[in-house]
Scaffold this motif. Structure first.
Motif, PDB file in Angstrom:
ATOM      1  N   LYS A  24      -0.420   3.978   7.952  1.00  0.00           N
ATOM      2  CA  LYS A  24       0.936   3.901   8.502  1.00  0.00           C
ATOM      3  C   LYS A  24       1.861   4.888   7.812  1.00  0.00           C
ATOM      4  N   CYS A  25       2.815   5.382   8.588  1.00  0.00           N
ATOM      5  CA  CYS A  25       3.885   6.205   8.046  1.00  0.00           C
ATOM      6  C   CYS A  25       4.985   5.310   7.495  1.00  0.00           C
ATOM      7  N   LEU A  26       5.675   5.800   6.511  1.00  0.00           N
ATOM      8  CA  LEU A  26       6.815   5.092   5.941  1.00  0.00           C
ATOM      9  C   LEU A  26       7.998   5.159   6.899  1.00  0.00           C
ATOM     10  N   ASP A  27       8.182   6.336   7.482  1.00  0.00           N
ATOM     11  CA  ASP A  27       9.302   6.569   8.393  1.00  0.00           C
ATOM     12  C   ASP A  27       8.751   7.011   9.745  1.00  0.00           C
ATOM     13  N   ASP A  28       8.726   6.103  10.711  1.00  0.00           N
ATOM     14  CA  ASP A  28       8.198   6.414  12.041  1.00  0.00           C
ATOM     15  C   ASP A  28       8.922   7.591  12.689  1.00  0.00           C
ATOM     16  N   THR A  29      10.231   7.720  12.445  1.00  0.00           N
ATOM     17  CA  THR A  29      11.004   8.788  13.064  1.00  0.00           C
ATOM     18  C   THR A  29      10.524  10.155  12.588  1.00  0.00           C
ATOM     19  N   LEU A  30      10.374  10.315  11.275  1.00  0.00           N
ATOM     20  CA  LEU A  30       9.922  11.590  10.735  1.00  0.00           C
ATOM     21  C   LEU A  30       8.502  11.907  11.216  1.00  0.00           C
ATOM     22  N   CYS A  31       7.648  10.904  11.197  1.00  0.00           N
ATOM     23  CA  CYS A  31       6.258  11.119  11.637  1.00  0.00           C
ATOM     24  C   CYS A  31       6.215  11.454  13.132  1.00  0.00           C
TER      25      CYS A  31
ATOM     26  N   GLY B   8       0.783  -1.222   0.000  1.00  0.00           N
ATOM     27  CA  GLY B   8       0.000   0.000   0.000  1.00  0.00           C
ATOM     28  C   GLY B   8       0.821   1.280   0.000  1.00  0.00           C
ATOM     29  N   ILE B   9       0.082   2.379  -0.019  1.00  0.00           N
ATOM     30  CA  ILE B   9       0.666   3.711  -0.036  1.00  0.00           C
ATOM     31  C   ILE B   9       0.755   4.222   1.404  1.00  0.00           C
ATOM     32  N   HIS B  10       1.906   4.777   1.770  1.00  0.00           N
ATOM     33  CA  HIS B  10       2.123   5.302   3.115  1.00  0.00           C
ATOM     34  C   HIS B  10       1.647   6.748   3.231  1.00  0.00           C
ATOM     35  N   TYR B  11       1.496   7.200   4.469  1.00  0.00           N
ATOM     36  CA  TYR B  11       1.039   8.560   4.759  1.00  0.00           C
ATOM     37  C   TYR B  11       1.847   9.611   3.987  1.00  0.00           C
ATOM     38  N   GLU B  12       3.172   9.503   4.019  1.00  0.00           N
ATOM     39  CA  GLU B  12       4.022  10.506   3.367  1.00  0.00           C
ATOM     40  C   GLU B  12       3.793  10.576   1.863  1.00  0.00           C
ATOM     41  N   GLU B  13       3.253   9.513   1.299  1.00  0.00           N
ATOM     42  CA  GLU B  13       3.020   9.447  -0.146  1.00  0.00           C
ATOM     43  C   GLU B  13       1.615   9.918  -0.537  1.00  0.00           C
TER      44      GLU B  13
ATOM     45  N   MET C 160      -4.671   1.101   8.383  1.00  0.00           N
ATOM     46  CA  MET C 160      -4.790   0.710   9.790  1.00  0.00           C
ATOM     47  C   MET C 160      -6.236   0.733  10.287  1.00  0.00           C
ATOM     48  N   ALA C 161      -7.053   1.661   9.765  1.00  0.00           N
ATOM     49  CA  ALA C 161      -8.436   1.763  10.231  1.00  0.00           C
ATOM     50  C   ALA C 161      -9.251   2.610   9.265  1.00  0.00           C
ATOM     51  N   PHE C 162     -10.511   2.243   9.133  1.00  0.00           N
ATOM     52  CA  PHE C 162     -11.499   3.049   8.415  1.00  0.00           C
ATOM     53  C   PHE C 162     -12.318   3.744   9.498  1.00  0.00           C
ATOM     54  N   LEU C 163     -12.335   5.086   9.508  1.00  0.00           N
ATOM     55  CA  LEU C 163     -12.886   5.812  10.647  1.00  0.00           C
ATOM     56  C   LEU C 163     -14.226   6.488  10.385  1.00  0.00           C
ATOM     57  N   ASN C 164     -14.470   6.940   9.163  1.00  0.00           N
ATOM     58  CA  ASN C 164     -15.647   7.773   8.925  1.00  0.00           C
ATOM     59  C   ASN C 164     -15.815   7.994   7.429  1.00  0.00           C
ATOM     60  N   MET C 165     -17.043   8.337   6.989  1.00  0.00           N
ATOM     61  CA  MET C 165     -17.228   8.776   5.614  1.00  0.00           C
ATOM     62  C   MET C 165     -18.585   9.438   5.428  1.00  0.00           C
ATOM     63  N   GLU C 166     -18.679  10.265   4.399  1.00  0.00           N
ATOM     64  CA  GLU C 166     -19.944  10.737   3.855  1.00  0.00           C
ATOM     65  C   GLU C 166     -20.148   9.974   2.558  1.00  0.00           C
TER      66      GLU C 166
END
Length: 160
Positions: A148-155, A7-12, A85-91
């Motif tokens: 998920k983040c790709l790099d936990d340190t940066l996040c 999958g695609i990470h947060y930073e992407e 990681m989770a589906f939280l909400n939608m319209e």
């Protein structure tokens, strides 16, 4: 060795990023199986004569929930393996019918992205448009997902 199909990470997923999925044709069998699995035995989905004589919709109509589930399947396969990681909400808005024989794909645009207080994860909201083979938008929905983040340190540093 590299694993493909992850999958695609947060930073992407910066705000403004756009992408689309491959297509998927909705079949009569898909509609029948979905109706039987969910118990959605409404006339619109089960009575062909009703559709022919009394319905404003002509053709074998699929529940909007089926089109949405197909869209989510297309997205999970291509963008969320190991990163969602989770589906939280939608319209959710239905603009038109999806019929047997229609081929749908999903066009996504990132409209919100922010880190959580917990390191290693971010929240991403996309505007997802389910488009049929005629170029018509049949459903729009805006899921908020934890990714998920790709790099936990940066996040972690950015969240502090």
């Amino acid at each position: 060795m590299e694993i493909v199909g992850l999958g695609i990470h947060y930073e992407e997923l910066p705000i403004g990023r756009q992408f689309k999925t491959v297509g998927r044709t909705v079949t009569e069998t898909d509609i029948t199986n979905f109706i039987n699995a969910t118990g959605m035995v409404e006339n619109l989905f089960t009575d062909i004569e009703y559709l022919k004589t009394k319905s404003a919709i002509k053709g074998r109509v699929a529940p909007g929930a089926l089109a949405y589930c197909f869209a989510e399947g297309l997205l999970v396969q291509s963008t969320m393996q190991h990163t969602g990681m989770a589906f939280l909400n939608m319209e959710f808005d239905v603009h038109g019918p999806t019929l047997a024989g229609d081929t749908v794909h999903v066009e996504c645009e990132v409209i919100e992205a922010r880190l959580t207080r917990q390191p290693g994860r971010g929240l991403v909201r996309t505007r997802n448009r389910i488009i049929n083979q005629k170029g018509e938008c049949v459903i729009t929905y805006t899921p908020l997902r934890m990714v998920k983040c790709l790099d936990d340190t940066l996040c972690r540093e950015a969240a502090e």
